[in-house]
Enzyme design. Structure first.
Site, short mmCIF file in Angstrom:
data_model
loop_
_atom_site.label_atom_id
_atom_site.label_comp_id
_atom_site.label_asym_id
_atom_site.label_seq_id
_atom_site.Cartn_x
_atom_site.Cartn_y
_atom_site.Cartn_z
N LEU A 58 2.72 6.26 -7.88
CA LEU A 58 1.98 6.11 -6.87
C LEU A 58 1.00 7.33 -6.42
CD1 LEU A 58 3.16 4.54 -3.38
CD2 LEU A 58 0.99 5.41 -3.64
N GLU A 60 -3.22 8.16 -7.38
CA GLU A 60 -4.47 7.63 -7.78
C GLU A 60 -5.04 8.78 -8.69
OE1 GLU A 60 -3.56 7.33 -4.52
OE2 GLU A 60 -3.60 5.36 -4.35
N PHE A 83 -6.71 -0.41 -2.94
CA PHE A 83 -7.86 -0.33 -1.58
C PHE A 83 -8.90 0.88 -1.72
CE2 PHE A 83 -4.32 -2.96 0.17
CZ PHE A 83 -4.94 -4.07 0.81
N HIS A 129 -8.42 0.33 4.61
CA HIS A 129 -8.36 -0.73 3.86
C HIS A 129 -9.46 -1.67 3.76
CE1 HIS A 129 -4.32 0.12 4.15
NE2 HIS A 129 -3.98 -0.62 3.43
#
Lengths: 324, 395
Positions: A58, A60, A83, A129
């Site tokens: 997890l 990015e 997202f 989001h």
């Protein structure tokens, strides 16, 4: 001709690209067993295995940074950012490495990486989001940026983005994931970096991309009921922009309204407006108007109905332009 | 509310100048690698045995040792020329590697041809070992390009200037090696080495690189040259624990090697690469060394570190200890050293001449290869710029 949701159309496009080229990898958080939080990668890991569809840690920056390394090795990674608001830990790798390596190496190290980002609001989500950060990428030299607006386009555009030797930031309008459309898998698609006239009209040009394209088409239908024919253009490509069809249109209609969910200041919509006044100055009958989100952080979801450009706001801008 | 003693602001006049004990403690902090330091060649040039790593240096005969010496002397020589060229206005900046020759040459010479290296921006010595001509480094610092070697052909990636970025790129590359089945017992097995410094260990990308490499068993050697200083910040500003010990928390081995000992760096890196090629990666190597010059030619170390520190490290010079060993243990005569020095001076002269002869980039260089498939918008800008540029001709 199949009728598909946009999510399924992208899934089919990914599958076709993976079947065509064993170097194509899909990687991201929860893209494997779960099939992605929007199920866009559903079933791909089952069929292509864990070395082609990677459930990543997890992180990015890790997703983008390792994709850059895999691309140096000759792979064609397709990264999923879960997202829009979560892309920023990866922004450094996107701007500093992904965008610049082709230039830095003068073509010796191409970066055929796609970064898929579900973007935009309208789904009643919590903070981070629902954002529309496309200008932050379109502003970066070395990146190409596209936004699909419907299932048929999405099916082809994702395959073209994967085939591109340039890094492509691929924006998917998440509130349209479940909209269905006919997808012609035997068609010859238009080139990736072209805009498209989707509804002809003579009174005013309406330009949009991604989630608001549907809003633009609804506005054109509503205006037509009052006898006003709006021409609607789907930008599709945000970097490079393909504005020749917009210039042609504005030279005929003399009026332009640009619609986008992103805030207006220093935006893609602002760039369209600036370029149109450069190229179509003598054809303009009214100032170019923009209908966009406001220059606020994306608001709590109970406010998003007011934040997002809707039919009434678009028609209001159309009226103002026509009344000039 | 009581305040812990150590949190009390230091205000008294007598603490402004460090005490003798504080100076010694500071020197020791950078000077001593600790009990775990792997060393095969002492600063005095004495070959010492190491039960674990001797076998990775067993094939180092006199000729190989002489070659390592030559590598280091040549690398140091063109590095010094780089500094001089900057001082004379021929380069905008130079990033000196002085003091790190052993850490770079030792690890670089451990690489097999098929291995891949990801440098930071100070790895001129590694570049040398990969067959990158030193003149290919010049454009970066003269401002004509961003590195002209072919990173795929040389198996030496372009310099990465954003601190730590390359740790993720290297990990991704190593994942690709594994996905292609290049990890195992085969003679075509591959590994990747990633260079970064002590300052970089604070970056998120280095942490993420460690995490990713661990969970994908990526064949990557994380090679940290701890040169004690991240510009003005000492290693204690980056970490509480010795850097090599961090590896344990990620679930892979970490080892500290005397970064000024070319034999130990070679042996330990060979071991680390072998671990990676055979599927036991990743590995963290901390090469404990010292940045004997400034961070770059724009830096002024006198503002933040003691001159004594440099004097101490001069006694551990990576080149001198090999010279002493060659003379004392192998009876190498002065003629060899004179020959290498002459070769180094020739290299420096060629380096200098190449630099001053470099043409400025063409006016439209900035538009070149921004994209694989040209952007019509950018092409239009380029044409407009060239027309504007041409309008001055004859003026």
């Amino acid at each position: 001709m199949a009728v598909l949701t946009m999510a399924k159309a992208i899934n089919d496009g990914l599958r076709a690209a993976m079947e065509r080229d064993p170097k194509v990898l899909v990687m991201g958080e929860d893209v494997g067993k779960l099939g992605g939080v929007f199920r866009v990668t559903d079933g791909l890991q089952k069929d292509f295995g864990e070395q082609r569809v990677l459930d990543t840690p997890l992180a990015e920056s890790g997703i983008i940074g390792t994709a850059v390394g895999l691309a140096i090795r000759g792979f064609r990674p397709v990264c999923e950012i879960q997202f829009d608001g979560f892309v920023f830990p990866g922004y450094d790798q996107i701007v500093s490495q992904l965008a610049k390596l082709h230039f830095r190496s003068q073509g010796k190290v191409p970066m055929p990486v796609v970064v898929r980002i579900p973007f935009g609001g309208g789904i009643g989500a919590v903070e981070h989001h629902s954002e529309s950060p496309e200008a932050l990428f379109a502003h970066v030299a070395g990146l190409k940026v596209v936004a699909c607006s419907n299932a048929d386009d999405a099916y082809w555009m994702i395959q073209q983005a994967i085939a591109s030797d340039d890094p492509v930031i691929f924006f998917e309008p998440k509130r349209r994931y479940w909209d269905k459309a006919e997808v012609d898998v035997s068609a010859t698609p238009p080139p990736l970096h072209t805009s498209r006239l989707v509804r002809p009209g003579s009174a005013l040009t309406l330009v949009g991309y991604g989630p608001v394209l549907k809003t633009c088409l609804e506005a054109a239908t509503a205006a037509a009921a009052d006898g006003t024919e709006l021409e609607v253009i789907d930008l599709r490509t945000l970097s490079p922009l393909d504005l020749d069809p917009v210039f042609d249109s504005v030279r005929r209609t003399g009026r332009l309204v640009v619609v986008a969910e992103a805030p207006s200041e220093v935006s893609v919509a602002a760039e369209v407006a600036a370029r149109v006044q450069e190229q179509c100055f003598h054809s303009l009958e009214a100032p170019v108007l923009r209908v966009t989100g406001f220059d606020t952080p994306y608001p709590p979801s109970k406010c998003e109905e007011d934040f997002l450009p809707d039919l009434d706001r678009v028609l209001d801008a159309v009226d103002r332009s026509l009344g000039w | 509310m009581s305040v812990p003693q150590s949190w009390t602001p230091v205000t008294s006049a007598d603490t402004a100048v460090p005490t003798h004990d504080q100076v010694v403690a500071g020197l020791k902090a950078t000077d001593e690698g600790g009990a775990d330091l792997v060393q095969l060649l002492t600063p005095e040039g004495e070959r010492v045995t190491d039960p674990r790593f001797d076998r990775y240096a067993a094939d180092i005969d006199l000729d190989t040792l002489k070659n390592l010496y030559r590598d280091m002397v040549l690398v140091r020589r063109f590095d010094r020329e780089g500094n001089a060229l900057q001082r004379q206005g021929q380069l905008g900046i130079w990033v000196p590697l002085l003091g790190q020759e052993a850490a770079q040459v030792g690890s670089g010479r451990a690489l097999a041809p098929q291995d891949m290296a990801f440098p930071s921006y100070r790895e001129h010595g590694v570049a040398w070992t990969r067959g990158v001509d030193p003149t290919d480094l010049l454009g970066i610092f003269r401002g004509t390009d961003h590195g002209t070697w072919d990173p795929i052909e040389k198996r030496f990636h372009l310099y990465t200037i954003v601190i730590g970025n390359q740790c993720l790129n290297a990990t991704g590359y190593a994942m690709g090696q594994k996905f292609e089945g290049k990890v195992g017992d085969g003679s075509d097995a591959e590994a990747t080495i990633c260079y970064f410094g002590d300052g970089a260990t604070s970056q998120g990308d280095v942490h993420e690189g460690f995490v990713w490499a661990a969970v994908y068993d990526a064949p990557v050697v994380f090679y940290c040259q701890n040169n004690q200083w991240a510009i003005s910040e000492p290693t204690e500003r980056q970490t509480r624990v010795p850097l090599y010990k961090r590896a344990q928390g990620y679930g892979f081995p970490g080892i500290r090697v005397d970064g000024n000992d070319v034999l130990a760096c070679l042996a330990v890196t060979r071991w680390a690469l072998e671990e990676c090629r055979t599927g036991n990666g990743p590995v963290l190597v901390e090469a404990f060394t010292y940045r004997m010059d400034a961070h770059t030619t724009s830096d002024d170390p006198t503002r933040y570190r003691l001159a004594d520190e440099l004097e101490l490290w001069k006694l551990k010079d990576p080149i001198e200890r090999v010279r002493v060993n060659l003379v004392r243990e192998h009876g190498v005569e002065q003629g060899f050293f004179d020959g290498i020095q002459a070769e180094a001076d020739e290299l420096a002269a060629r380096f200098r001449q190449f630099c001053v002869d470099m043409p400025p980039p063409a006016p439209d260089r900035m538009f070149s290869k921004v994209y694989a498939e040209p952007s019509p918008t950018l092409e239009a800008q380029r044409e407009a710029f060239l027309a504007y540029h041409a309008s001055f001709e004859g003026a």
